[in-house]
Design an enzyme around this catalytic site. Sequence first.
Site, PDB file in Angstrom:
ATOM      1  N   PHE B 117       0.848  -1.185   0.000  1.00 53.65           N
ATOM      2  CA  PHE B 117       0.000   0.000   0.000  1.00 53.65           C
ATOM      3  C   PHE B 117       0.882   1.232   0.000  1.00 53.65           C
ATOM      4  O   PHE B 117       1.990   1.215   0.521  1.00 53.65           O
ATOM      5  CB  PHE B 117      -0.929  -0.001   1.220  1.00 53.65           C
ATOM      6  CG  PHE B 117      -2.372   0.196   0.858  1.00 53.65           C
ATOM      7  CD1 PHE B 117      -3.087  -0.802   0.234  1.00 53.65           C
ATOM      8  CD2 PHE B 117      -3.019   1.402   1.123  1.00 53.65           C
ATOM      9  CE1 PHE B 117      -4.415  -0.625  -0.116  1.00 53.65           C
ATOM     10  CE2 PHE B 117      -4.346   1.595   0.781  1.00 53.65           C
ATOM     11  CZ  PHE B 117      -5.050   0.578   0.158  1.00 53.65           C
ATOM     12  N   GLN B 231      -7.234  15.132   2.874  1.00 56.93           N
ATOM     13  CA  GLN B 231      -6.527  14.298   1.898  1.00 56.93           C
ATOM     14  C   GLN B 231      -7.269  14.185   0.580  1.00 56.93           C
ATOM     15  O   GLN B 231      -8.450  13.870   0.557  1.00 56.93           O
ATOM     16  CB  GLN B 231      -6.337  12.901   2.475  1.00 56.93           C
ATOM     17  CG  GLN B 231      -5.604  11.962   1.527  1.00 56.93           C
ATOM     18  CD  GLN B 231      -5.199  10.681   2.234  1.00 56.93           C
ATOM     19  OE1 GLN B 231      -6.010   9.806   2.452  1.00 56.93           O
ATOM     20  NE2 GLN B 231      -3.941  10.596   2.601  1.00 56.93           N
ATOM     21  N   HIS B 233      -7.488  12.043  -2.713  1.00 55.77           N
ATOM     22  CA  HIS B 233      -7.062  10.746  -3.240  1.00 55.77           C
ATOM     23  C   HIS B 233      -6.764  10.942  -4.717  1.00 55.77           C
ATOM     24  O   HIS B 233      -7.562  11.561  -5.423  1.00 55.77           O
ATOM     25  CB  HIS B 233      -8.180   9.708  -3.067  1.00 55.77           C
ATOM     26  CG  HIS B 233      -7.677   8.304  -3.193  1.00 55.77           C
ATOM     27  ND1 HIS B 233      -7.223   7.798  -4.377  1.00 55.77           N
ATOM     28  CD2 HIS B 233      -7.536   7.321  -2.265  1.00 55.77           C
ATOM     29  CE1 HIS B 233      -6.822   6.540  -4.177  1.00 55.77           C
ATOM     30  NE2 HIS B 233      -7.003   6.235  -2.911  1.00 55.77           N
ATOM     31  N   LEU B 243     -14.304   6.160  -5.912  1.00 53.88           N
ATOM     32  CA  LEU B 243     -12.904   5.809  -5.699  1.00 53.88           C
ATOM     33  C   LEU B 243     -12.452   4.589  -6.502  1.00 53.88           C
ATOM     34  O   LEU B 243     -13.122   3.571  -6.537  1.00 53.88           O
ATOM     35  CB  LEU B 243     -12.667   5.511  -4.218  1.00 53.88           C
ATOM     36  CG  LEU B 243     -11.235   5.123  -3.887  1.00 53.88           C
ATOM     37  CD1 LEU B 243     -10.351   6.348  -3.880  1.00 53.88           C
ATOM     38  CD2 LEU B 243     -11.151   4.407  -2.563  1.00 53.88           C
ATOM     39  N   HIS B 356     -10.918  12.908  -0.063  1.00 57.66           N
ATOM     40  CA  HIS B 356     -11.096  11.530   0.355  1.00 57.66           C
ATOM     41  C   HIS B 356     -11.243  11.400   1.863  1.00 57.66           C
ATOM     42  O   HIS B 356     -12.047  10.616   2.347  1.00 57.66           O
ATOM     43  CB  HIS B 356      -9.864  10.753  -0.112  1.00 57.66           C
ATOM     44  CG  HIS B 356      -9.912   9.291   0.138  1.00 57.66           C
ATOM     45  ND1 HIS B 356     -10.950   8.506  -0.308  1.00 57.66           N
ATOM     46  CD2 HIS B 356      -9.053   8.460   0.778  1.00 57.66           C
ATOM     47  CE1 HIS B 356     -10.721   7.255   0.053  1.00 57.66           C
ATOM     48  NE2 HIS B 356      -9.586   7.202   0.719  1.00 57.66           N
TER      49      HIS B 356
HETATM   50  C1  LIG Z   1     -14.089   5.369  -0.887  1.00 58.29           C
HETATM   51  C2  LIG Z   1     -13.271   5.224   0.350  1.00 58.29           C
HETATM   52  C3  LIG Z   1     -12.314   4.221   0.436  1.00 58.29           C
HETATM   53  C4  LIG Z   1     -11.538   4.075   1.571  1.00 58.29           C
HETATM   54  N1  LIG Z   1     -10.611   3.065   1.618  1.00 58.29           N
HETATM   55  C5  LIG Z   1      -9.887   2.900   2.744  1.00 58.29           C
HETATM   56  C6  LIG Z   1      -8.954   1.835   2.834  1.00 58.29           C
HETATM   57  O1  LIG Z   1      -8.769   1.061   1.913  1.00 58.29           O
HETATM   58  N2  LIG Z   1      -8.246   1.692   3.971  1.00 58.29           N
HETATM   59  C7  LIG Z   1      -8.439   2.517   5.029  1.00 58.29           C
HETATM   60  O2  LIG Z   1      -7.804   2.313   6.047  1.00 58.29           O
HETATM   61  N3  LIG Z   1      -9.323   3.527   4.974  1.00 58.29           N
HETATM   62  C8  LIG Z   1     -10.048   3.744   3.847  1.00 58.29           C
HETATM   63  N4  LIG Z   1     -10.942   4.776   3.790  1.00 58.29           N
HETATM   64  C9  LIG Z   1     -11.180   5.583   4.963  1.00 58.29           C
HETATM   65  C10 LIG Z   1     -12.085   4.860   5.932  1.00 58.29           C
HETATM   66  O3  LIG Z   1     -12.938   4.006   5.242  1.00 58.29           O
HETATM   67  C11 LIG Z   1     -12.942   5.812   6.718  1.00 58.29           C
HETATM   68  O4  LIG Z   1     -12.151   6.747   7.325  1.00 58.29           O
HETATM   69  C12 LIG Z   1     -13.691   5.081   7.802  1.00 58.29           C
HETATM   70  O5  LIG Z   1     -14.437   4.050   7.248  1.00 58.29           O
HETATM   71  C13 LIG Z   1     -14.590   5.974   8.599  1.00 58.29           C
HETATM   72  O6  LIG Z   1     -15.329   5.180   9.505  1.00 58.29           O
HETATM   73  P1  LIG Z   1     -16.196   5.786  10.637  1.00 58.29           P
HETATM   74  O7  LIG Z   1     -16.755   4.667  11.413  1.00 58.29           O
HETATM   75  O8  LIG Z   1     -15.426   6.816  11.345  1.00 58.29           O
HETATM   76  O9  LIG Z   1     -17.354   6.565   9.878  1.00 58.29           O
HETATM   77  P2  LIG Z   1     -18.491   6.094   8.856  1.00 58.29           P
HETATM   78  O10 LIG Z   1     -18.319   4.714   8.396  1.00 58.29           O
HETATM   79  O11 LIG Z   1     -18.587   7.158   7.845  1.00 58.29           O
HETATM   80  O12 LIG Z   1     -19.767   6.104   9.759  1.00 58.29           O
HETATM   81  C14 LIG Z   1     -20.352   7.269  10.242  1.00 58.29           C
HETATM   82  C15 LIG Z   1     -21.608   6.881  10.979  1.00 58.29           C
HETATM   83  O13 LIG Z   1     -22.089   7.980  11.689  1.00 58.29           O
HETATM   84  C16 LIG Z   1     -23.470   8.137  11.467  1.00 58.29           C
HETATM   85  N5  LIG Z   1     -23.800   9.533  11.625  1.00 58.29           N
HETATM   86  C17 LIG Z   1     -23.193  10.595  11.064  1.00 58.29           C
HETATM   87  N6  LIG Z   1     -23.789  11.713  11.443  1.00 58.29           N
HETATM   88  C18 LIG Z   1     -24.806  11.368  12.277  1.00 58.29           C
HETATM   89  C19 LIG Z   1     -25.790  12.091  12.983  1.00 58.29           C
HETATM   90  N7  LIG Z   1     -25.860  13.412  12.933  1.00 58.29           N
HETATM   91  N8  LIG Z   1     -26.677  11.414  13.723  1.00 58.29           N
HETATM   92  C20 LIG Z   1     -26.638  10.054  13.778  1.00 58.29           C
HETATM   93  N9  LIG Z   1     -25.716   9.336  13.136  1.00 58.29           N
HETATM   94  C21 LIG Z   1     -24.808   9.990  12.387  1.00 58.29           C
HETATM   95  C22 LIG Z   1     -23.685   7.603  10.096  1.00 58.29           C
HETATM   96  O14 LIG Z   1     -25.005   7.191   9.952  1.00 58.29           O
HETATM   97  C23 LIG Z   1     -22.726   6.438  10.071  1.00 58.29           C
HETATM   98  O15 LIG Z   1     -23.340   5.319  10.645  1.00 58.29           O
HETATM   99  C24 LIG Z   1     -11.708   4.948   2.651  1.00 58.29           C
HETATM  100  C25 LIG Z   1     -12.660   5.951   2.576  1.00 58.29           C
HETATM  101  C26 LIG Z   1     -13.426   6.111   1.432  1.00 58.29           C
HETATM  102  C27 LIG Z   1     -14.396   7.224   1.364  1.00 58.29           C
END
Ligand SMILES: Cc1cc2nc3c(=O)[nH]c(=O)nc-3n(C[C@H](O)[C@H](O)[C@H](O)COP(=O)(O)OP(=O)(O)OC[C@H]3O[C@@H](n4cnc5c(N)ncnc54)[C@H](O)[C@@H]3O)c2cc1C
Lengths: 238, 604, 121, 128
Positions: B117, B231, B233, B243, B356
């Site tokens: 990676f 960031q 991408h 992506l 990203h």
């Molecule tokens: C296309 C893409 C590919 C990626 N690939 C990689 C990778 O290969 N490797 C890596 O390490 N990282 C990767 N990342 C980054 C990583 O996936 C994200 O940073 C990570 O998944 C974020 O997870 P999270 O649980 O913080 O938030 P999320 O999965 O975004 O979840 C947020 C949650 O909060 C809830 N929420 C938000 N606001 C509210 C509100 N006001 N009230 C109630 N609920 C709310 C939403 O409903 C959701 O359930 C990628 C990101 C993207 C966009």
Amino acid sequence: MTEYQLRIQRYDPEQDDTPRLQRYTVSGDHTTSVLDALLSLQQQQDPTLALRWSCRMAICGSCGVMVNGIPKLGCKTFLRDYNGVIDIAPLAHFAVEKDLIVDMTPFLAHLSAIQPYLINDKDDKAPHKQTPAQLAKYQQFSNCINCGLCYAACPQFGLNPEFLGPAAITLAQRYNLDSRDNGKASRMSQLNGNNGAWGCTFVGSCSEVCPKQLDPAAAVNQAKVESAKDFIINLFKI
Amino acid sequence: MQTLHTDIVVVGGGGAGLRAAIAAAEADAGLHISLLSKVYPMRSHTVAAEGGAAAVTLAADSAAAHFSDTVTGSDWLAEQDVVEFFVKHAYQELVQLEHWGCPWSRKQDGSIQVRRFGGMKTERTWFAADKTGFHILHTLFQTSLKYPAIQRLDEYLVLDLLREDNRVCGVVALVLNSGDLVLIKAKSVILATGGAGRVFHYNTNGGIVTGDGMALAFRHGVALRDMEFVQYHPTGLPGSGILITEACRGEGAVLVNKHGYRYLQDYGLGPETPLGHPQNKQMELGPRDKLSQAFWHEQQAGRTDEYNGHAVVYLDLRHLSRAHLQQRLPFICELAQAYVNVDPASALIPIRPAVHYTMGGIMTDINCQTTLQGLYAVGECASVGLHGANRLGSNSLSELLVFGRVAGEQAALHARTCQGSNNDTWSAAQYQRQGQQLSRCFGSNKDDSVARLRQAMTLAMEQGCGIYRDTDGLTQCQQQLQALQARYQNLKVTDTSKVFNNELVQYLELGFSLDVAQAICAAALARTESRGAHQRRDSGMTARDDKSFLQHSLAYYQAGAEPILSWQDVSITSLPPAERRYGSALETALNTAEQAADAGAKHD
Amino acid sequence: MKTPKRSDEPIWWALFSAGGVCFAVLLPALMLVLGILWPLGLVSPPWLSYAGVSALLHTAYGVPALLVTAAVICLPLFHAAHRIHHGLHDLQCGYRQASKLLCYGLALLLSLLALALVLAI
Amino acid sequence: MSTPDNARKPYHSRMTRDWWLQQRYYRLYMLREATVLPLLFFLGCLLYGLYSLQHSEMQWLSFAQFMQQGWVIALNALALLASLYHAKTFFALFPRVMPLAPPLLMVAGQWLASLAVIITLLWLAGVS
Ligand SMILES: Cc1cc2nc3c(=O)[nH]c(=O)nc-3n(C[C@H](O)[C@H](O)[C@H](O)COP(=O)(O)OP(=O)(O)OC[C@H]3O[C@@H](n4cnc5c(N)ncnc54)[C@H](O)[C@@H]3O)c2cc1C
Ligand code: SF4
Ligand code: F3S
Ligand code: FES
């Protein structure tokens, strides 16, 4: 840019007793998806239109709708593939909350019912061994995005909302086929019932519409074989 | 009035929120945990992560190496104690996920397979085909069903935190299917609401990634840290921003400009690596910020092509066999086919950079604790200090797990030891205030709409806070955002219905986004150096300036005004700042850095 | 989630599947020869005369004859019963228990009749 | 979390009895299910034949006459077509229910079996 005619099923629980149809015109090009079209409608013509979406890349499973009577992911269905008026309605066989939004609670209840998690009591610090061949046994069935299109396509679910349905049974098979799992016995009791695998008559439309091509119909019918085996074993147990 | 009483509220059903909820349930089965999410958990944007999750796995690898890659990648703005903790616990968390059923890709002998990676010196990225986030999210979601202590409240939008003095005591949420407000009182609250990529125009994020949690904490006086680091991408699809994972480049894909030239060699990432033999940290496997910046220069020089009105370069996968692509990158093949009508085995995929990931977020300590008692933050919405000025791909999925667990355990500990608030008159007043506030936003819009305002915001951010920034652009962006805030105050929601009012939700999200956008812009303006993902073009600011800026930026909310900025020292344990080097310059430089890191790692 | 009652479908489904195989593998040939070619006079093998069939059944008397009857009549009957039972449900006609009794009951009766006739010859 | 004055009013639509006419896929499904109707007719003929055989030679001849009527031949021809359509669908499903070998191989194998039975019977009936 081409003009497309959409006929959208609307339902506002606070105003309407039954759904009604409303016509819209949107412009789009060869990359415009049904979801793009709905969002542009919502932004430019009618902010009251209600729908679910998030990833717009066919992986989150939110945006299922009926397009000309067939369940589709809005974000992976393109206007370019249609002629004439395009009919858009909420997913069939679920209760409509508003416009294109349906009540997914039964779907989630069915998923939870089959204990969709690995059941075993390994608790050392090393990962299990699992060869690519063992992985391949269930990998396809692990790709379900919970979009519910298969439920909207399955008449048996429409006729009997208690039927666990294709995605839930596929998920049960996914874990039953996993070399790391020991929970098959407790999952079988759900599959053995009339609303388990036996609620299916192999209509097969679930597999036709599955946007991830995981062939839920095959999973459900393999589950029948398992349940039949379980039936026989049970006969000898007593 | 609807009031619920619970011990722990987890806001967010993504990877971070689910991991935290499970950890809390495992820490103490007697606790009552409410998991709120504005969408069903498996719709969370974690589902879209493709590439993988990093942890030291191979015998040839070491915690010190992962540490040094992460700190180097962060341009020395990572909290080194946090990084040390992270690299030590990542492996165990990925194994935990394996025990919960995650279908990790395997080697022939049945052991875990790791891939290359960007920015990682050694292969250490675990993956599940090219749907890693999908499988992680579904595994966690399904596992969470095992715990009766976890009560899911799906499609609840959190509007505000309940706060008494300096401690949090619950949240206020809008129940989307009924339009009702509900007060949820709790002893601990974990924010796991994800990033804020939708503040920008071109982004790889889902529609729900609107920075809600960041704004929630921000408005209650918690600092947003390092918000200027956003960031890009390098490989998003033109238009949609969908992506195309870095794993493509890990598998050997190369980037070419409109002349078919592998332009990265002109930007300090060379020498050119032979086709089909990708080298860690070289050429296409350089870090994301460098690659996105190279695109910007190519565009300035007129060497980018055009696709549907968007400037693009190309990702070339044609030298890989179709079978290999189908096995390792099936989702990419599907996406390219559907959204740009390209078969990657035989044609070039047009791509361009897209926003990203937000490195910054709600400031927490190593225990995910914020400055508000009882309030925790984790995942992309938080800044625990792991990513600094630039995140390495595949570190954030591991972060969700490592720190999701920490947040859950800490919140459980807090819930067990603290007294809940029992002040019911106060609650009733809160409830009323929220209700009134909400009802005030309805009305008729004559010449503005949520959609128009949002569009203006995302374009302003793209213009002012893009890959390269300068004082003029940032100032202009700041003014635009102020004007948009003013417009927002007068904005009305025309749809007065209660059930699934999409317009109301978007209105509320836009309010969150605008606050976050202002924090990003303010911090970017204040950091008058270039570091990691934050690149200034003004003269005198194009280089890293450790003397003044080896500091985290902290933005504090000011109602109706620009955020106030202050600075915080970076914790440096073992790897003193050095130059970030990639390509051939790397080898020599790295050895020295690593010796230092090894020396540091020996302490524990 | 309470444990649902075990369904008795495996029995009917097994019969249905076996019948389906016979329907697909054996019956096309029979239908072609007995239902079309023979009545049209395009074939008239001696074993389809009264004496021929009687002789055939006598030589195969007992288990072989019963097996053939089961394969070409009984199992296909259960196959048909299964599909009709579920088809009635699809058309939202009738009560499940009643239609089940009727369909499988008739299949059973007719099967017994067929076997009895074969033995009686 | 529903209160009595909740604004929700989910709309449940019922499946109409003609649901299977709405989509091609469902029509094909019903067609597949309906293949058993002509099958039943043919099975009836077989039963009638058995009965006749058991009864008397006269009865057997009248059975043969019955079989020669136009409408009977037509229905049996329909049964033949139905059996072939059934075979097509049934053979395609088998490898999905029991994935024992590559699907194409399994489908081909089953058709070969049907064909073998047809050829054997034709040969026995004197067609050469
Ligand atoms: C296309 C893409 C590919 C990626 N690939 C990689 C990778 O290969 N490797 C890596 O390490 N990282 C990767 N990342 C980054 C990583 O996936 C994200 O940073 C990570 O998944 C974020 O997870 P999270 O649980 O913080 O938030 P999320 O999965 O975004 O979840 C947020 C949650 O909060 C809830 N929420 C938000 N606001 C509210 C509100 N006001 N009230 C109630 N609920 C709310 C939403 O409903 C959701 O359930 C990628 C990101 C993207 C966009
Ligand atoms: S099986 Fe397919 S159609 Fe059904 S929910 Fe899963 S992905 Fe959707
Ligand atoms: S459509 Fe329904 S009936 Fe069975 S094969 Fe699929 S679950
Ligand atoms: S928006 Fe996520 S699947 Fe369509």
